[in-house]
Design a protein around this motif. Structure first.
Motif, short mmCIF file in Angstrom:
data_model
loop_
_atom_site.label_atom_id
_atom_site.label_comp_id
_atom_site.label_asym_id
_atom_site.label_seq_id
_atom_site.Cartn_x
_atom_site.Cartn_y
_atom_site.Cartn_z
N GLU A 65 72.69 24.45 0.79
CA GLU A 65 71.25 24.70 0.89
C GLU A 65 70.90 25.88 -0.02
N VAL A 66 69.92 25.66 -0.90
CA VAL A 66 69.49 26.73 -1.80
C VAL A 66 67.98 26.93 -1.61
N GLY A 67 67.27 27.44 -2.64
CA GLY A 67 65.84 27.63 -2.54
C GLY A 67 65.09 26.34 -2.80
N ALA A 68 63.77 26.47 -2.92
CA ALA A 68 62.91 25.30 -3.08
C ALA A 68 62.90 24.81 -4.53
N ASN A 69 63.07 23.50 -4.68
CA ASN A 69 63.03 22.82 -5.97
C ASN A 69 64.00 23.43 -6.99
N THR A 91 63.66 32.31 -7.27
CA THR A 91 64.93 32.99 -7.04
C THR A 91 66.07 32.30 -7.78
N ILE A 92 67.21 33.00 -7.81
CA ILE A 92 68.46 32.46 -8.35
C ILE A 92 69.50 32.49 -7.24
N SER A 93 70.13 31.36 -6.97
CA SER A 93 71.22 31.30 -5.99
C SER A 93 72.55 31.49 -6.72
N VAL A 94 73.33 32.45 -6.25
CA VAL A 94 74.68 32.71 -6.81
C VAL A 94 75.69 31.95 -5.96
N ILE A 95 76.41 31.02 -6.59
CA ILE A 95 77.40 30.21 -5.88
C ILE A 95 78.80 30.71 -6.22
N ASP A 96 79.54 31.10 -5.19
CA ASP A 96 80.95 31.49 -5.32
C ASP A 96 81.77 30.20 -5.37
N THR A 97 82.35 29.90 -6.54
CA THR A 97 83.05 28.63 -6.70
C THR A 97 84.44 28.62 -6.06
N GLU A 98 85.00 29.78 -5.78
CA GLU A 98 86.28 29.82 -5.07
C GLU A 98 86.14 29.26 -3.66
N ALA A 104 74.92 35.13 -2.94
CA ALA A 104 73.79 36.05 -3.07
C ALA A 104 72.58 35.27 -3.54
N THR A 105 71.40 35.85 -3.33
CA THR A 105 70.15 35.31 -3.85
C THR A 105 69.43 36.43 -4.59
N ILE A 106 69.03 36.15 -5.83
CA ILE A 106 68.41 37.16 -6.69
C ILE A 106 66.97 36.78 -6.95
N GLY A 107 66.05 37.68 -6.68
CA GLY A 107 64.64 37.42 -6.93
C GLY A 107 64.28 37.59 -8.39
N VAL A 108 63.50 36.66 -8.92
CA VAL A 108 62.97 36.82 -10.27
C VAL A 108 61.44 36.74 -10.18
N HIS A 109 60.79 35.82 -10.89
CA HIS A 109 59.33 35.74 -10.85
C HIS A 109 58.90 34.29 -10.66
N ARG A 110 57.65 33.96 -10.94
CA ARG A 110 57.10 32.66 -10.55
C ARG A 110 57.58 31.53 -11.46
N GLN A 111 58.01 30.46 -10.84
CA GLN A 111 58.38 29.20 -11.47
C GLN A 111 59.41 29.36 -12.59
N PRO A 112 60.57 29.90 -12.27
CA PRO A 112 61.68 29.87 -13.23
C PRO A 112 62.25 28.46 -13.33
N TYR A 113 62.73 28.10 -14.51
CA TYR A 113 63.28 26.75 -14.69
C TYR A 113 64.70 26.75 -15.25
N PHE A 114 65.05 27.75 -16.01
CA PHE A 114 66.27 27.68 -16.82
C PHE A 114 66.96 29.03 -16.77
N ILE A 115 68.30 29.03 -16.82
CA ILE A 115 69.06 30.27 -16.88
C ILE A 115 70.13 30.15 -17.96
N SER A 116 70.28 31.21 -18.74
CA SER A 116 71.29 31.28 -19.80
C SER A 116 72.18 32.49 -19.54
N VAL A 117 73.49 32.27 -19.49
CA VAL A 117 74.45 33.34 -19.23
C VAL A 117 75.10 33.75 -20.56
N GLU A 118 75.12 35.05 -20.83
CA GLU A 118 75.70 35.49 -22.10
C GLU A 118 77.22 35.33 -22.07
N ARG A 142 74.08 41.95 -9.45
CA ARG A 142 73.28 40.86 -8.86
C ARG A 142 71.84 41.28 -8.60
N ARG A 143 71.19 41.74 -9.66
CA ARG A 143 69.78 42.10 -9.53
C ARG A 143 69.11 42.06 -10.90
#
Length: 404
Positions: A65-69, A91-98, A104-118, A142-143
């Motif tokens: 279970e994560v956030g909405a949409n 928000t961003i849900s952090v999934i521990d794959t182990e 964790a859940t990290i707040g961002v702003h309205r209607q995020p769609y995409f995330i890029s990790v460096e 994680r912030r």
């Protein structure tokens, strides 16, 4: 005859369910070492969940279970974490794959769609379409650590391999924003994390973007029209390229390339030499040479192509045909279509397993994932179907060796 047909369908359904829940025979694929684990993570937009699929045993592991949409999803290259973007929750849900749990859940702003990790695994970048901003996330703490204004309705923020440039596509303002990215806080050159370096108008419905492996160029799909924008990215002032040509220290427009109607996705060859454009509105693929910034070929592929992916050896392109319920296989070296593999209804997002013996395709309408064997005597074939949730729309794969 009707009774026999019903009995056959019942047996087939039971066998399919058993396969999906108990897994398939690993003997069909190369052996894996002890402790090896590999999972696919699928965002289910209409179910507010992420499906976790075991790619070693080919079965569903669990549902989170994560956030909405939930929409976009990305893997940390150095840490056993996956990040799901929750569009309606901001928000961003952090999934521990182990442990396959929400860490964790990290707040961002309205209607995020995409995330890029460096590539360093320390930071991530999120385009917030509803607030016309881009967020910088410190993945260690994680912030959110910075936010910058963009054009209207940014859909994507992609970090360059050298981590110096952030390319943001602004669908609402038909433009592309380029930000300079400051080094981490322990750098001897402190400064603002994001600084707007350039902006380029004239890209209707700017959506997808790719950056070459050497970070020298970006290409952006102008999805409300029929073009791809090519941009030269600023070279580091002390680089060899900048010493040879000082003008390369500034971002500049290279070309607007005519492709098919409604280009929605760009698939970059791993060697960076070519890009394949999925032209959703004209049922075609356009091939762009990144060396000459020219369209070298456009060819028919299937109904409503929506995404492409290229094999690591740069020889084969796979394209999901949203309107044809199939994956097309195209030989890049030979320049012709090899064949098609049937999937579920409305295939969309694609991802390879770590060894590329399997291609995974999310099926938006049937709520499942097609597992396609890429290497067999018969060529690419459908191996099995794994259950997901309602309206799956993105997929990411994480492989690692557990020490537990």
């Amino acid at each position: 005859m009707q009774i026999l047909r019903q009995s056959f369908l019942a047996a087939l359904t039971a066998a399919t369910l058993l396969l999906a829940t108990s897994g398939c025979r690993r003997s069909h694929f190369p052996d894996v070492p002890p402790g090896y684990r590999e999972f696919a993570y699928v965002t289910n937009g209409a179910a507010n969940t992420v499906s976790v699929l075991d790619i070693v045993n080919f079965r569903q592991d669990r549902t989170l279970e994560v956030g909405a949409n939930p929409s976009g999803i990305a893997v940390n290259p150095l840490r056993n974490e996956v990040y799901a973007v929750n569009t309606q929750s901001g928000t961003i849900s952090v999934i521990d794959t182990e442990n396959n749990r929400i860490a964790a859940t990290i707040g961002v702003h309205r209607q995020p769609y995409f995330i890029s990790v460096e590539p360093s695994g320390h930071r991530a970048y999120v385009a917030n379409s509803g607030s016309n901003t881009v967020s910088v996330i410190d993945l260690d703490r994680r912030r959110e650590i910075a936010v910058a204004g963009t054009g209207e309705q940014p859909g994507l923020a992609r970090i360059s391999p050298d981590m110096r440039s952030l390319v943001v596509t602004n669908r609402g303002s038909n433009s592309v924003s380029i930000f300079a990215v400051a080094p981490r806080e322990d750098s001897p050159h402190p400064g603002p994390i994001l600084r707007l370096r350039a902006a380029f108008p004239g890209c209707p419905g700017a959506t997808d973007a790719v950056i070459l492996p050497d970070s020298s160029k970006a290409f952006v799909a102008c999805s409300s029209g029929h073009q791809v924008m090519a941009i030269s990215l600023s070279a580091a002032p002390d680089s060899w390229a900048a010493r040879q040509d000082p003008s390369l220290t500034a971002d500049h427009l290279l070309a607007l390339l005519d492709v098919g109607q409604t280009p929605v996705h760009l698939a970059l060859k791993p060697d960076g030499g070519e890009i394949f454009v999925s032209n959703f509105g004209s049922d075609s693929i356009s091939e762009i040479s990144t060396y000459t910034n020219e369209v070298s070929n456009t060819f028919a592929i299937g109904s409503k192509p929506v995404q492409g992916i290229v094999s690591a050896d740069n020889t084969t392109l796979y394209v999901s045909n949203f309107g044809a319920d199939s994956i097309s296989i195209y030989s890049i070296d030979d320049g012709h279509l090899i064949g098609n593999v049937h999937t579920g209804s409305a295939p969309d997002a694609l991802a390879f397993s770590a060894d590329e013996h399997v291609l995974l395709a999310t099926n938006a309408h049937s709520g499942d994932v097609a597992v396609i064997r890429t290497q067999s005597k018969q060529g690419p074939t459908l191996f099995t179907m794994l259950p997901a949730g309602k309206s799956p729309n993105a997929i990411a794969v994480k492989a690692f060796t557990s020490t537990r």
